[in-house]
Scaffold this active site. Structure first.
Site, PDB file in Angstrom:
ATOM      1  N   HIS A   5       8.544 -22.070 -26.608  1.00 38.85           N
ATOM      2  CA  HIS A   5       9.177 -23.111 -25.794  1.00 38.85           C
ATOM      3  C   HIS A   5      10.289 -22.511 -24.936  1.00 38.85           C
ATOM      4  O   HIS A   5      11.297 -22.059 -25.458  1.00 38.85           O
ATOM      5  CB  HIS A   5       9.748 -24.169 -26.743  1.00 38.85           C
ATOM      6  CG  HIS A   5      10.344 -25.352 -26.079  1.00 38.85           C
ATOM      7  ND1 HIS A   5      11.663 -25.703 -26.208  1.00 38.85           N
ATOM      8  CD2 HIS A   5       9.789 -26.295 -25.263  1.00 38.85           C
ATOM      9  CE1 HIS A   5      11.905 -26.806 -25.534  1.00 38.85           C
ATOM     10  NE2 HIS A   5      10.784 -27.191 -24.945  1.00 38.85           N
ATOM     11  N   HIS A  15      14.655 -25.862 -16.524  1.00 40.79           N
ATOM     12  CA  HIS A  15      14.512 -27.178 -17.162  1.00 40.79           C
ATOM     13  C   HIS A  15      15.319 -28.262 -16.460  1.00 40.79           C
ATOM     14  O   HIS A  15      14.779 -29.305 -16.068  1.00 40.79           O
ATOM     15  CB  HIS A  15      14.937 -27.084 -18.632  1.00 40.79           C
ATOM     16  CG  HIS A  15      14.834 -28.381 -19.369  1.00 40.79           C
ATOM     17  ND1 HIS A  15      15.849 -29.322 -19.381  1.00 40.79           N
ATOM     18  CD2 HIS A  15      13.836 -28.926 -20.106  1.00 40.79           C
ATOM     19  CE1 HIS A  15      15.484 -30.369 -20.094  1.00 40.79           C
ATOM     20  NE2 HIS A  15      14.261 -30.153 -20.551  1.00 40.79           N
TER      21      HIS A  15
HETATM   22  O1  G3P Z   1       6.838 -28.935 -24.494  1.00 38.85           O
HETATM   23  C1  G3P Z   1       7.290 -30.186 -24.122  1.00 38.85           C
HETATM   24  C2  G3P Z   1       8.771 -30.230 -24.167  1.00 38.85           C
HETATM   25  O2  G3P Z   1       9.266 -29.073 -23.551  1.00 38.85           O
HETATM   26  C3  G3P Z   1       9.301 -31.456 -23.499  1.00 38.85           C
HETATM   27  O3  G3P Z   1      10.693 -31.556 -23.544  1.00 38.85           O
HETATM   28  O4  G3P Z   1      12.911 -31.503 -22.507  1.00 38.85           O
HETATM   29  O5  G3P Z   1      12.057 -29.492 -23.697  1.00 38.85           O
HETATM   30  O6  G3P Z   1      11.099 -30.150 -21.499  1.00 38.85           O
HETATM   31  P1  G3P Z   1      11.722 -30.639 -22.764  1.00 38.85           P
HETATM   32 CA    CA Z   2       9.419 -28.538 -21.296  1.00 41.41          CA
END
Ligand code: G3P
Ligand code: CA
Length: 269
Positions: free
Chosen positions: A12, A54
């Site tokens: 992630h 992000h």
């Molecule tokens: O993988 C999905 C997740 O990343 C969604 O939340 O806020 O981390 O982009 P966020």
């Molecule tokens: Ca994400």
């Protein structure tokens, strides 16, 4: 390789627990740790480049004012996207020297080139962020880039994710063979989404939702869709996902999750 019971491990924002998120360094670390997939968020710059960031603003990860969408790539390239994660590195003799290539803004192109050059298959889960001032232009540019890599066809290592059903519909129209992931942060939207999303789309609930409402996993599975879950960082949540038949776990700690899964596989022999 993933077995039927072993979920795919997707890093992630890279190996973002220990490294500054969305930097090349975080992704290379994730690959070194054995991640089978990489997750990234994408936004468009003012001059039309897709970058892996992000937040809509630069305050948290580049310690400056401004928005990604109003700056050119050249301006973003001047910024440091790594120091916020380890602000005392200058005082730490053992901290690695700053490397502008791995600490600067990461373009999606560079990330995809890195994956294309890697010596094993690596999947990429690309999330388009909405709302944004550029609306559907994000998906249009993204599909154009996938075409350049030859990754807009079945078997592509890339899948596209979004919380926005409209955004995913756009990708579906532009590149019908690309795998799509409908992200889900609230259970209340699932009854409506289950009726409208494609039969072969993946569903991506957050781990918080699965903890609070585990029955939603059964409902998703009964609808015939695979489940990918974010953000799974510990043994308990990993076990929860395995019990619910989750196909991929998206984690800030790919090293830890790969270790846990390897240990489980050894114990099962
Ligand atoms: O993988 C999905 C997740 O990343 C969604 O939340 O806020 O981390 O982009 P966020
Ligand atoms: Ca994400």
């Amino acid at each position: 390789m993933t077995s039927a019971l072993r979920p795919q491990v997707v890093a992630h924002r890279g190996a973002s627990h220990e490294n500054a998120e969305h930097t090349l360094g975080a992704y290379v670390a994730a690959l070194d740790h054995g991640a089978e997939g990489l997750e990234c968020d994408v936004r468009l710059t003012a001059d039309g480049h897709l970058v892996c960031v992000h937040d809509s603003t630069l305050r948290r990860t580049a310690s400056t004012r401004g928005r990604v969408s109003t700056m050119d790539l050249a301006e973003l390239a001047e910024l440091d996207f790594a120091t916020w994660k380890n602000p005392w590195a200058d005082l730490d003799d053992e901290a690695p020297d700053r490397d502008e290539e791995s600490d600067g803004v990461l373009t999606l192109r560079k990330l995809l080139e890195t994956v294309a050059d890697y010596d094993r298959r690596v999947e990429v889960a690309i999330e388009t962020k909405h709302p944004t001032r550029y609306g559907g232009l994000v998906e249009k540019r993204l599909v154009e880039m996938l075409r350049e890599f030859g990754w807009d066809t079945a078997g592509s290592p890339v899948r596209i994710m979004s919380f926005s059903f409209t955004a995913l519909q756009r990708v579906d129209r532009l590149a019908p063979e690309v795998q799509l992931v409908q992200l889900l942060d609230r259970g209340s939207t699932w009854p409506m989404l289950r009726r409208v999303i494609g039969r072969d789309w993946i569903v991506g609930p957050g781990i918080k939702l699965l903890r609070e409402q585990p029955s939603i996993a059964g409902s998703i599975s009964r609808s015939g869709r695979d489940i990918h879950v974010w953000t799974v960082n510990n043994d308990e949540d990993l076990q929860r996902c395995i019990d619910l038949g989750v196909k991929a776990v998206i984690t800030d700690r790919p090293d830890h999750i790969v270790d846990l899964l390897d240990r489980r596989d050894r114990d099962a022999k």
